[in-house]
Structure formats: C-alpha cells, structure tokens
Design a protein around this motif. Structure first.
Motif, PDB file in Angstrom:
ATOM      1  N   LEU A 201       0.818  -1.203   0.000  1.00 16.19           N
ATOM      2  CA  LEU A 201       0.000   0.000   0.000  1.00 16.19           C
ATOM      3  C   LEU A 201       0.861   1.266   0.000  1.00 16.19           C
ATOM      4  O   LEU A 201       2.010   1.253   0.435  1.00 16.19           O
ATOM      5  N   THR A 202       0.253   2.337  -0.479  1.00 11.76           N
ATOM      6  CA  THR A 202       0.886   3.656  -0.469  1.00 11.76           C
ATOM      7  C   THR A 202       0.299   4.468   0.669  1.00 11.76           C
ATOM      8  O   THR A 202      -0.905   4.705   0.709  1.00 11.76           O
ATOM      9  N   ALA A 203       1.142   4.880   1.605  1.00 11.24           N
ATOM     10  CA  ALA A 203       0.683   5.645   2.766  1.00 11.24           C
ATOM     11  C   ALA A 203       0.738   7.143   2.479  1.00 11.24           C
ATOM     12  O   ALA A 203       1.646   7.634   1.807  1.00 11.24           O
ATOM     13  N   THR A 204      -0.253   7.853   3.002  1.00 12.80           N
ATOM     14  CA  THR A 204      -0.261   9.311   2.967  1.00 12.80           C
ATOM     15  C   THR A 204      -0.080   9.797   4.403  1.00 12.80           C
ATOM     16  O   THR A 204      -0.836   9.380   5.287  1.00 12.80           O
ATOM     17  N   PHE A 205       0.922  10.610   4.646  1.00 11.17           N
ATOM     18  CA  PHE A 205       1.220  11.029   6.015  1.00 11.17           C
ATOM     19  C   PHE A 205       1.663  12.486   6.057  1.00 11.17           C
ATOM     20  O   PHE A 205       2.053  13.074   5.041  1.00 11.17           O
ATOM     21  N   THR A 206       1.604  13.052   7.258  1.00  9.94           N
ATOM     22  CA  THR A 206       2.066  14.420   7.505  1.00  9.94           C
ATOM     23  C   THR A 206       3.154  14.379   8.559  1.00  9.94           C
ATOM     24  O   THR A 206       2.967  13.773   9.620  1.00  9.94           O
TER      25      THR A 206
END
Length: 338
Positions: A201-206
C-alpha cells in the motif's frame, strides 16, 4: 468731584458677582466606563512548545469603551486554559505568567511545558473570567487553537491510506497514532475493513521532518510498502532525537484468512468427486502464513451439505501444518451453520 459708592451699592455689586459665579455652566461629566466585554482573541492558530520550555501567545481583550477597563492580571480576573469542548485543563502544559503587552488591552501569555509527556497535540481555548462588584461573573473564550510539542511537530501527525492512491480500498482508511510507555517510541494502528489480496500500500502522512523506512526516504502519497507485517518509520527531530513509529495494520476482521481457488473458478457441487484447487493462508500475525500450494477439494456431510453454508473436505499434496496444528494431509472445513 470724587465718585463715592454707598454701602448699599457695594452690597448689591457683591450679590451680583455671587449670582454670576453660582450660575456658571458646569463642565460635562466624564463618560462612564462600560464593563461589558466584546471578546478576546489570540494571535496564533498553533503554538509549538519545546520540551520543558516556554512559548508566548498574545491575547487581545476587546471592549466597547475608548478607555481599556479591565486588567486581567488583577484579582478581579482569572485566565484559564481549557481543552476544547471540556472544562478540563491541559495536563502537559500550563500558563506560567501573564505580562501586559505594548498595546492597550494586549497581554503576553507565557505557556510552560511541564515535562510530563514528550509528544502531545490538542485543541485548546483561553477563558477569561471576570468578577466585579455589582456586575456578577462573566466568562468569554477565544477561538480554539492548537498546542503541540516540538517533538510532535517534527514527527508524524497524520497517517492514512487513501482510495485515490490505493484503488483496491473501498474507502479512505485513517490510522491512529499512539504514544507508548517507551520514550520516543510510537505506534500507528488501524484496520482495513475490506479484503485485499496483498497489503502493498501507499501511505499518505504528515510530518515536520523527513521520514525513512530502512534508511529509504519516504514520500507521502508515493512510496509503497508491504504492510502485511509491521513497518517502522523513523525520523530525526531538530534536536537530533530519533523518533520511531511502528505501523501495524489489521486486515478485514484481523483473524486468519483461508483462501481457496478452484480450477477455473468452478463451484464445488459434489461430495464424491475431488476438484483441483489451490490454498493459501494469511495468518494475520497470529499464525504462520501458508504460501499458495496445490490441494483437492470436495463437499462433505449429510444433512449439513444442504445448508446454505456448506462444509468441505481438503486433500493436500503432503502433510502440512495449518494454523499451528500438527501436520496432516487431510483436513475438514466445518460450516457450523447452526
């Protein structure tokens, strides 16, 4: 010839001067101060507190009078920090001091980190409570603003899997960031409620600072990782402190999943004839995974075979342990429909 005034004339003149003095128009009275407050505001939407350090927030008090009528450092006023939506005061930091600012009605609020926890992030408000004789108590609050520790600001503050970057998902999945008892060690947990054949999976994070996995810099919304097992994200703060975030994802129900594919995707309709198939098991970190292998499958049971949820018999190529049970070649899948 001298002009002399009689005593009666002098008395009349004195009386005239006295009347003139008494009828003088008085000065207009000073405008009374209106104690009603219009509001209070802060100059920041986010305050970053260093570990055991301080930060300054500017508070502005507004009221209808031209002359500022309140001194919030007096005993008639009380200033509190409260967690948004509650009456509770923050645990990790507090107001250290209040100092009048340069402008009328402005104050410098000095916040102090207590050193209780290294990472925190929450929405708070400032409350001004006034109490004056004859006016009762009045409380007004600022809009909510965020107080965040410097370590949290540098670290990961949000983590998700979005459907736009992971089309196999039914919807976006938000994960929860949790502080552990170990210093600088955090966990990120979440559940993917739909079944996926794999967890690449591709994670989206800040994050405030660059993040790495096994020494490889991660790009939010771009880098792919295998989340079928824990993945550790790490970063360095501006103070040189290493923060780690271990991501653990539960798939579907979080229980082990047995996947059987028959040859050509044909349904199993017979209790006598074996069909060619493959089997694999995802142990979901509770048991050892079983790589895909060849098997045969057919129906089983008597009355149970006619129930909506049917039982099956499996025949593997060789004796194999499944889900921690002893090795065997023949296995049964019981329906337990009732």
């Amino acid at each position: 010839m001298k002009n002399f005034q009689t005593p009666l004339q002098c008395l009349f003149l004195a009386a005239t001067l006295l009347v003139s003095a008494c009828t003088r128009i008085p000065d207009p009275p000073e405008e009374e101060k209106d104690p009603e407050l219009l509001g209070i505001s802060v100059d920041k939407q986010q305050v970053i507190l260093p570990a055991q350090g301080t930060a300054i927030l500017l508070l502005q008090v507004d009221e209808p009078g031209f002359v500022f009528n309140y001194d919030i450092t007096s005993t008639q006023c009380q200033v509190e920090l409260r967690v948004q939506g509650t009456t509770s005061q923050p645990e990790c930091y507090a107001i250290q001091s209040i100092v009048p600012g340069q402008n009328i009605g402005s104050y410098q609020i000095h916040l102090k980190d207590k050193g209780i926890r290294l990472t925190y992030k929450e929405q708070v408000v400032l409350c001004l409570i006034t109490s004056r004789a004859g006016y009762g108590k009045t409380m007004i609050t600022t809009r909510a603003f965020e107080v965040i520790s410097s370590l949290s600001q540098a670290g990961i503050s949000a983590f998700s899997f979005t459907k736009s970057q992971n089309p196999a998902l039914d919807a976006d999945v938000e994960l929860k960031i949790i502080s552990t008892k170990k210093v600088y060690v955090n966990k990120i947990e979440g559940n993917i409620p739909c079944w996926l054949d794999n967890l690449n999976l591709t994670a989206t994070f800040t994050s405030g600072n660059p993040v790495k996995v096994n020494g490889v810099v991660q790009e939010s919304g771009k880098t792919v990782n295998d989340f079928s097992k824990p993945v550790e994200y790490s970063l360095l703060t501006n103070e040189g402190i290493l923060l780690t975030y271990t991501v653990e994802v539960d798939l579907f129900t979080g229980l082990p999943v047995v996947i059987i594919n028959t040859e050509g995707g044909q349904p199993v309709t017979s209790k006598e004839d074996w069909m060619n198939a493959t089997i694999r098991i995802q142990g979901m970190q509770l048991f050892e995974d079983l790589p895909e292998m060849v098997t045969e499958i057919r129906g089983r049971g008597n009355t149970t075979w006619y129930w909506p949820k049917k039982p099956y018999a499996l025949k593997l190529e060789s004796k194999t342990s499944l889900l921690g049970m002893p090795k065997h070649k023949r296995w049964v899948l019981l329906a337990n429909f009732i």
